[in-house]
Motif scaffolding. Sequence first.
Motif, PDB file in Angstrom:
ATOM      1  N   LEU A   1     -21.472 -27.689 -51.622  1.00 13.79           N
ATOM      2  CA  LEU A   1     -22.406 -27.007 -50.719  1.00 13.79           C
ATOM      3  C   LEU A   1     -22.124 -27.405 -49.274  1.00 13.79           C
ATOM      4  CD1 LEU A   1     -25.744 -27.114 -52.734  1.00 13.79           C
ATOM      5  CD2 LEU A   1     -24.247 -25.183 -52.320  1.00 13.79           C
ATOM      6  N   VAL A   2     -21.822 -28.697 -49.064  1.00 12.20           N
ATOM      7  CA  VAL A   2     -21.453 -29.125 -47.715  1.00 12.20           C
ATOM      8  C   VAL A   2     -20.190 -28.386 -47.279  1.00 12.20           C
ATOM      9  CG1 VAL A   2     -20.664 -31.075 -46.321  1.00 12.20           C
ATOM     10  CG2 VAL A   2     -22.508 -31.394 -47.966  1.00 12.20           C
ATOM     11  N   ALA A   3     -19.250 -28.283 -48.205  1.00 11.22           N
ATOM     12  CA  ALA A   3     -17.968 -27.658 -47.862  1.00 11.22           C
ATOM     13  C   ALA A   3     -18.158 -26.206 -47.449  1.00 11.22           C
ATOM     14  CB  ALA A   3     -17.012 -27.744 -49.059  1.00 11.22           C
ATOM     15  N   VAL A   4     -18.970 -25.451 -48.194  1.00  9.16           N
ATOM     16  CA  VAL A   4     -19.114 -24.038 -47.839  1.00  9.16           C
ATOM     17  C   VAL A   4     -19.893 -23.893 -46.533  1.00  9.16           C
ATOM     18  CG1 VAL A   4     -18.874 -23.175 -50.178  1.00  9.16           C
ATOM     19  CG2 VAL A   4     -21.145 -23.667 -49.287  1.00  9.16           C
ATOM     20  N   ALA A   5     -20.892 -24.755 -46.344  1.00 11.85           N
ATOM     21  CA  ALA A   5     -21.626 -24.691 -45.078  1.00 11.85           C
ATOM     22  C   ALA A   5     -20.676 -24.981 -43.917  1.00 11.85           C
ATOM     23  CB  ALA A   5     -22.784 -25.677 -45.086  1.00 11.85           C
ATOM     24  N   MET A   6     -19.789 -25.954 -44.135  1.00 12.09           N
ATOM     25  CA  MET A   6     -18.853 -26.318 -43.069  1.00 12.09           C
ATOM     26  C   MET A   6     -17.822 -25.218 -42.835  1.00 12.09           C
ATOM     27  SD  MET A   6     -19.416 -28.914 -41.415  1.00 12.09           S
ATOM     28  CE  MET A   6     -21.126 -29.341 -41.478  1.00 12.09           C
ATOM     29  N   SER A   7     -17.528 -24.448 -43.873  1.00 14.70           N
ATOM     30  CA  SER A   7     -16.559 -23.372 -43.639  1.00 14.70           C
ATOM     31  C   SER A   7     -17.181 -22.281 -42.769  1.00 14.70           C
ATOM     32  CB  SER A   7     -16.005 -22.825 -44.949  1.00 14.70           C
ATOM     33  OG  SER A   7     -16.988 -22.121 -45.640  1.00 14.70           O
ATOM     34  N   VAL A   8     -18.513 -22.205 -42.765  1.00 12.97           N
ATOM     35  CA  VAL A   8     -19.153 -21.283 -41.822  1.00 12.97           C
ATOM     36  C   VAL A   8     -18.975 -21.807 -40.392  1.00 12.97           C
ATOM     37  CG1 VAL A   8     -21.299 -20.179 -41.154  1.00 12.97           C
ATOM     38  CG2 VAL A   8     -20.800 -20.543 -43.552  1.00 12.97           C
ATOM     39  N   VAL A   9     -19.129 -23.141 -40.246  1.00 12.40           N
ATOM     40  CA  VAL A   9     -18.890 -23.727 -38.929  1.00 12.40           C
ATOM     41  C   VAL A   9     -17.464 -23.432 -38.484  1.00 12.40           C
ATOM     42  CG1 VAL A   9     -18.755 -25.892 -37.655  1.00 12.40           C
ATOM     43  CG2 VAL A   9     -20.575 -25.544 -39.307  1.00 12.40           C
ATOM     44  N   SER A  10     -16.532 -23.540 -39.427  1.00 10.91           N
ATOM     45  CA  SER A  10     -15.138 -23.308 -39.053  1.00 10.91           C
ATOM     46  C   SER A  10     -14.951 -21.862 -38.600  1.00 10.91           C
ATOM     47  CB  SER A  10     -14.209 -23.644 -40.220  1.00 10.91           C
ATOM     48  OG  SER A  10     -14.168 -22.595 -41.150  1.00 10.91           O
ATOM     49  N   ALA A  11     -15.700 -20.930 -39.211  1.00  9.47           N
ATOM     50  CA  ALA A  11     -15.615 -19.538 -38.737  1.00  9.47           C
ATOM     51  C   ALA A  11     -16.015 -19.478 -37.272  1.00  9.47           C
ATOM     52  CB  ALA A  11     -16.527 -18.651 -39.573  1.00  9.47           C
ATOM     53  N   GLY A  12     -16.983 -20.296 -36.886  1.00  5.47           N
ATOM     54  CA  GLY A  12     -17.431 -20.312 -35.495  1.00  5.47           C
ATOM     55  C   GLY A  12     -16.301 -20.609 -34.541  1.00  5.47           C
ATOM     56  N   TYR A  13     -15.492 -21.643 -34.828  1.00  2.81           N
ATOM     57  CA  TYR A  13     -14.445 -21.954 -33.850  1.00  2.81           C
ATOM     58  C   TYR A  13     -13.178 -21.132 -34.042  1.00  2.81           C
ATOM     59  CZ  TYR A  13     -12.827 -25.529 -37.261  1.00  2.81           C
ATOM     60  OH  TYR A  13     -12.405 -26.185 -38.370  1.00  2.81           O
ATOM     61  N   TYR A  14     -12.856 -20.773 -35.266  1.00  2.00           N
ATOM     62  CA  TYR A  14     -11.685 -19.894 -35.402  1.00  2.00           C
ATOM     63  C   TYR A  14     -11.949 -18.547 -34.734  1.00  2.00           C
ATOM     64  CZ  TYR A  14      -9.473 -23.089 -38.720  1.00  2.00           C
ATOM     65  OH  TYR A  14      -8.884 -24.175 -39.301  1.00  2.00           O
ATOM     66  N   PHE A  15     -13.196 -18.112 -34.780  1.00  2.00           N
ATOM     67  CA  PHE A  15     -13.499 -16.842 -34.129  1.00  2.00           C
ATOM     68  C   PHE A  15     -13.437 -16.936 -32.615  1.00  2.00           C
ATOM     69  CE2 PHE A  15     -14.609 -12.947 -36.298  1.00  2.00           C
ATOM     70  CZ  PHE A  15     -14.317 -13.322 -37.588  1.00  2.00           C
ATOM     71  N   ARG A  16     -13.503 -18.161 -32.083  1.00  3.14           N
ATOM     72  CA  ARG A  16     -13.298 -18.265 -30.633  1.00  3.14           C
ATOM     73  C   ARG A  16     -11.865 -17.876 -30.291  1.00  3.14           C
ATOM     74  NH1 ARG A  16     -14.632 -23.994 -29.034  1.00  3.14           N
ATOM     75  NH2 ARG A  16     -14.446 -23.214 -26.921  1.00  3.14           N
ATOM     76  N   LEU A  17     -10.941 -18.191 -31.186  1.00  2.99           N
ATOM     77  CA  LEU A  17      -9.554 -17.758 -30.964  1.00  2.99           C
ATOM     78  C   LEU A  17      -9.434 -16.245 -31.089  1.00  2.99           C
ATOM     79  CD1 LEU A  17      -7.647 -20.464 -33.038  1.00  2.99           C
ATOM     80  CD2 LEU A  17      -7.693 -20.248 -30.577  1.00  2.99           C
ATOM     81  N   ILE A  18     -10.083 -15.690 -32.129  1.00  6.07           N
ATOM     82  CA  ILE A  18     -10.017 -14.244 -32.323  1.00  6.07           C
ATOM     83  C   ILE A  18     -10.643 -13.537 -31.133  1.00  6.07           C
ATOM     84  CG2 ILE A  18     -10.858 -12.352 -33.772  1.00  6.07           C
ATOM     85  CD1 ILE A  18     -10.685 -14.261 -36.157  1.00  6.07           C
ATOM     86  N   ARG A  19     -11.780 -14.065 -30.692  1.00  4.46           N
ATOM     87  CA  ARG A  19     -12.460 -13.485 -29.538  1.00  4.46           C
ATOM     88  C   ARG A  19     -11.528 -13.477 -28.331  1.00  4.46           C
ATOM     89  NH1 ARG A  19     -15.167 -13.768 -25.013  1.00  4.46           N
ATOM     90  NH2 ARG A  19     -13.895 -15.565 -24.492  1.00  4.46           N
ATOM     91  N   SER A  20     -10.883 -14.610 -28.128  1.00  3.33           N
ATOM     92  CA  SER A  20      -9.995 -14.704 -26.975  1.00  3.33           C
ATOM     93  C   SER A  20      -8.861 -13.683 -27.081  1.00  3.33           C
ATOM     94  CB  SER A  20      -9.445 -16.129 -26.899  1.00  3.33           C
ATOM     95  OG  SER A  20      -8.649 -16.283 -25.775  1.00  3.33           O
ATOM     96  N   ALA A  21      -8.296 -13.560 -28.260  1.00  5.23           N
ATOM     97  CA  ALA A  21      -7.139 -12.678 -28.418  1.00  5.23           C
ATOM     98  C   ALA A  21      -7.519 -11.208 -28.291  1.00  5.23           C
ATOM     99  CB  ALA A  21      -6.483 -12.928 -29.776  1.00  5.23           C
ATOM    100  N   PHE A  22      -8.680 -10.837 -28.804  1.00  2.00           N
ATOM    101  CA  PHE A  22      -9.014  -9.414 -28.855  1.00  2.00           C
ATOM    102  C   PHE A  22      -9.948  -8.963 -27.744  1.00  2.00           C
ATOM    103  CE2 PHE A  22      -7.312  -9.983 -33.019  1.00  2.00           C
ATOM    104  CZ  PHE A  22      -6.700  -8.776 -33.277  1.00  2.00           C
ATOM    105  N   LEU A  23     -10.781  -9.867 -27.264  1.00  2.00           N
ATOM    106  CA  LEU A  23     -11.774  -9.451 -26.275  1.00  2.00           C
ATOM    107  C   LEU A  23     -11.542 -10.095 -24.919  1.00  2.00           C
ATOM    108  CD1 LEU A  23     -14.784  -9.953 -28.687  1.00  2.00           C
ATOM    109  CD2 LEU A  23     -13.570  -7.835 -28.262  1.00  2.00           C
ATOM    110  N   GLY A  24     -10.760 -11.164 -24.900  1.00  2.00           N
ATOM    111  CA  GLY A  24     -10.583 -11.880 -23.646  1.00  2.00           C
ATOM    112  C   GLY A  24      -9.569 -11.189 -22.732  1.00  2.00           C
ATOM    113  N   GLN A  25      -9.526 -11.667 -21.515  1.00  2.00           N
ATOM    114  CA  GLN A  25      -8.558 -11.169 -20.537  1.00  2.00           C
ATOM    115  C   GLN A  25      -7.768 -12.359 -20.032  1.00  2.00           C
ATOM    116  OE1 GLN A  25      -8.204  -8.005 -19.851  1.00  2.00           O
ATOM    117  NE2 GLN A  25      -9.952  -7.400 -21.124  1.00  2.00           N
ATOM    118  N   ARG A  26      -6.573 -12.106 -19.563  1.00  2.00           N
ATOM    119  CA  ARG A  26      -5.832 -13.187 -18.951  1.00  2.00           C
ATOM    120  C   ARG A  26      -4.928 -12.631 -17.874  1.00  2.00           C
ATOM    121  NH1 ARG A  26      -1.273 -17.146 -21.510  1.00  2.00           N
ATOM    122  NH2 ARG A  26      -1.087 -18.507 -19.702  1.00  2.00           N
ATOM    123  N   LYS A  27      -5.005 -13.249 -16.718  1.00  3.45           N
ATOM    124  CA  LYS A  27      -4.106 -12.855 -15.633  1.00  3.45           C
ATOM    125  C   LYS A  27      -2.886 -13.772 -15.657  1.00  3.45           C
ATOM    126  CE  LYS A  27      -6.942 -10.429 -12.351  1.00  3.45           C
ATOM    127  NZ  LYS A  27      -8.354 -10.810 -12.315  1.00  3.45           N
TER     128      LYS A  27
END
Lengths: 488, 455
Positions: free
Chosen positions: B389-415
């Motif tokens: 149960l701890v492991a699955v709850a923590m995998s939700v946390v991991s979605a939080g930070y992996y999605f920061r990468l996805i967010r950056s790649a798909f929604l972010g901008q970079r000059k």
Amino acid sequence: MDFPLLTVIVFLPLAGAALVALPGNGRPGAARVIAATVAAVDLVLVGWLTLRFDTGAGMQFAEKAAWVPQVGITYHLAVDGMSLAMVALSALLTLLAIVASWKTEKKPAMWFSMLLLLEVGMNGVFVAMDFVLFYVFWELVLVPMYFLIATWGGPRREYAAIKFFLYTLFGSVFMLVGIIALYLQTGTFDILAMAEAGGLAPSFQWWVFAAFFLGFAVKVPVFPLHTWLPDAHVEAPTAASVLLAGILLKMGSYGFLRISLPILPDAARQWSGFLAALAAISIVYGAAVAFAQTDMKKLVAYSSVSHMGFVMLGIASLTPEGLNGAVAVMFSHGVVTGMLFFLVGMVYERTHTRTIAEVSGLSSRVPVAGGLLAFASFASLGLPGLSGFVGEFLSLVGVWSSQIWAGWVVVAAVGVLLAAAYMLWLVQRVVLGGSSPAVETIGDLTKAEIWVLAPLVVLTITVGVYWDSLLRFTDPAVNAVLTLMGGA
Amino acid sequence: MADVWRLIPEFLVLGGALVALFAERARSDSRVSAGIAAAFAAAAAVAAAVIGPGGDLFGGQLSLDHIAVFARVAIGALATAWLLWVWGRGVTGERCAEAAALALFSVAGGMLMASARDLIVLYVSLELSTIPAYVLMGYRRDDARGLEGALKYFLLSMLTSLVMLYGLSFVFGISGSTSYGQISLGAAGPLGQVAFVLVLVGLFAKLSAAPFHYWTPDAYAGAQAGAVAYVSTVPKIAGVVALVRLVGAMAPNVAGASGVLVVAAVFSMVLGNLAAFPQSDVRRMMAYSGVAHTGYILLATGAGTAGGPAAVFYAVAYAVPSMAVMMLAEEEGPALDDLGGLASRRPAVAWASLAWLLSLVGIPPVVGFFGKLYLFTSAVRAGFIWPVLVAVAMSVVSAGYYFRLIRSAFLGQRKGAPVVERRTSAATAFVLITVIVLALGVLASPVLAFLGMRF
């Protein structure tokens, strides 16, 4: 089985999604034509499925193949009346969503690709009869919906998208633990086989039910797990809102009907009082909050919480009437709320505001839009003769004739009253009266927009007047569920 | 010595290392060495697959069971992907002949480690796979921060290796043997427990499991992401196989053995995921998330024999996408925001990275989900409900930070994003990795049958 109809229905949109992505965002014309064609073919196939469907035959069109035999995972698809109603809704709303968002300018190829990918997950969830397959489709919808909200949504889209994603993921990972626990007890991942085998210890059932409850209740959503929904709906683009409310919420209640009840019957009986209480609270709470909204879209979003409360109430009753009512509300809510979200979106495109106070007098300025909004509102508040009434009535009858405290019927009736009040108030402010500045210069619905709404209007009236058109499909299915439960 | 031919993959890799080292004599471009090395690694992977399982070798010092074969193939294939990528991209402007050779030496160590069935062989192959990694981590001699990280890695790794060696001496003292068949510590009482824990210290540090993970974030963040892509993945697969086998040999009937593993698992999962969340450097984020993934693996390792194949399968399911993310960080820059606008600049890579990241979160239908499914199933079966149960709850946390990468790649901008040249070989590496990520989960049936996974 000669022709794998269900497989084609589920995976045709996947091929479509890939095909749409190929021309790239530079050629929107190609993308939308391909997308609409694929969705239309899919809908035709679902129509064919419906015609060939034998209402008396239970599970049919089964396709079964070994997938990962080492751990008992099979590729198992099948439909009964309940699944069929949901798949039909999913195929219809996807096509309408594609047509309604025809003129999407921002990354059109990706947009249509995501809509089709979403359809894969939505269709799949309702026909998957293997737990792992079910979970795959269940999670598959999250990714396209995340992108639909995060890329094409409103100002707070990124927050709303990730909140939606994490909330529903949080629920579903516990469901995964429940699935694993069931597998270790029964030695199979097959949903139907598990339901037929039965014989799980009541205490074990209780825990697994709790795990599934987290997964399904977040999705429905049941109070107090609903807080992701208003954010997601308000920020989501119209087409995504329609599919979110129309189909994704139903995945949760479908899960209760397909999985929790037949596989965990003892726990379902133990939990039914609690479910009914939460359902009644959702009904009244959703309605009360809807009352206070100043934003049309938020109002519709909270009304969804209220309507899904009726679904849960019907499920909690564990009676044939209640379960039929639950499925009927699921279907009707998909149609009616889809219509409401489309209309709010169409009004918003013209007036650039969703604030109720700034929009009034639609009927004098744009009679078609105003009239349809009034129609959808009546359907939503449960006017007899329209589809919303069928399910709510049956759900309440179900609770009345069940073991559950009948007081919830009274509470739910208050919810019905509130729904009538906030919907009529909405109609009074937005549709009637003199036209406000925002409405002064706008034009009425185009032909294409009317064509998007027409099938939904027809369905609303057909189901509302001729109940059997829907119930002949759902009744055998819910009776099968209750038989599996050992006749509650 | 009739069994020597079964070591052809190791010989190929060692031979390839020597060829790669001197290949630039013939061609002035040192990147060609990486290409040659990739060919050898690929040949080794194919050879390992063709040779297949073969029972005990050399009087039981090595054992080519199914897990070992799977690990050899995976190590060879993953090293091929890395070397192909290096062929296209180079190692941060430095000569790559040495990097290619070092990686192949490490691969040889990893392949031997995966089949070791003797404490001496285990220790030697463990060091053979790790020592090249120290050099790779500090590959740029003018980069003070990289050298600091590499030194930290080196010192901590040596220290824990020695603790492990100390533990191995106890094991030998108790059992009078170094062969896995005879080193069960169950009868030795508390002394056996001490020996078990001491041995685990070394492996935990190599796998960066809590509480021996401290070197990881600093070392990764100091090093070049391209080097980390190798160091954080390939040796980990070998390490997990070694751990699974060693625990299987020593732990039966050792009181509290699985408890130790589960406690370390829970700590690693919680600490790794929570610490990864606020990071803004991809290398640090992946370092902490690596700690978390090791935690999941330890959970299955603690679950006994049924968990072994699940742990090894998960190690591969983790290593493959993780390597690709690091390669991407090398190409685009290590900061989280460096990925900004990737979807419009390099759409194919962006979509591929979506598959990698979803796999790391464990979203179906990619391989990471199936890895987690089997892993959690083995753990629940062993009765570890709360840790799971701890492991699955923590995998939700991991979605939080992996999605920061996805967010950056798909929604972010970079000059001012760097223009990354197209290189066929680097693209091939990405394609290879993405195909594995997409297909290994859905088409896992033959692999699971091979590994003998049953619940």
